[in-house]
Design a protein around this motif. Structure first.
Motif: not given
Ligand code: FEO
Length: 169
Positions: A28-35, A114-122
């Motif tokens: 799900k992480l790979t296909c989530t559009d954080f915008t 988007i920033n949160f998405g990067l943080k969450l992914r990491q």
């Protein structure tokens, strides 16, 4: 599956479920559009459920397995650092806190999401990078230890308790 009799293998069955949950969030992480507000909210909802389930898994292991193993080792005057430190970190609580933080982002700007998405992914990648080896250690180190220090019938009973507790989730 680990090469242990299924009726006394306390880790493999619950771990199959935990590993399936990992696969689901990684996908799900790979296909989530954080915008996309709704997509982020849906991912956070799933992650919250997943990490609560991981937490429950850990609590069951602590209560039904690790506590008993520690007690047995103490009786035999054996000190094992891996057993003592198992589940001693706060990784699950930290992940839950991050997911909860994410809910405030659903009302923020696209850039903030988007920033949160990067943080969450990491954070998820780091968590997964330690969670999978942690389960492997339980299966490959703690299971043989249990078989060494517990009777077969004790382990059968313990396995039943562990499965029953997981089924309540
Ligand atoms: Fe089975 Fe401690 O995770």
């Amino acid at each position: 599956m680990a090469p242990y009799p299924e009726e006394i293998d306390v880790f493999s069955a619950p771990h199959s479920r935990m590993k399936a949950l990992v696969d689901v969030y990684l996908e799900k992480l790979t296909c989530t559009d954080f915008t996309d507000y709704a997509a982020l909210e849906s991912l956070l909802h799933d992650l919250h459920h997943t990490f609560c389930e991981f937490k429950s898994h850990e609590q069951i292991e602590n209560k039904y397995i690790m506590k008993k193993l520690k007690k047995r080792l103490k009786l035999l005057s054996i000190h094992d650092a891996a057993v003592c430190n198992c589940h001693s970190d706060n990784k699950l609580s930290d992940m839950l806190a991050l997911v909860e933080d994410g809910y405030s982002c659903t009302s923020k700007t696209e850039a903030e999401r988007i920033n949160f998405g990067l943080k969450l992914r990491q954070a998820l990648q780091e968590f997964t990078g330690s969670f999978l080896p942690h389960m492997k250690e339980e299966e490959e180190v703690f299971q043989p230890m249990l078989m060494k220090y517990f009777e077969y019938e004790e382990l059968k009973c313990l396995k039943e308790q562990v499965i029953e507790e997981h089924s309540k989730w």
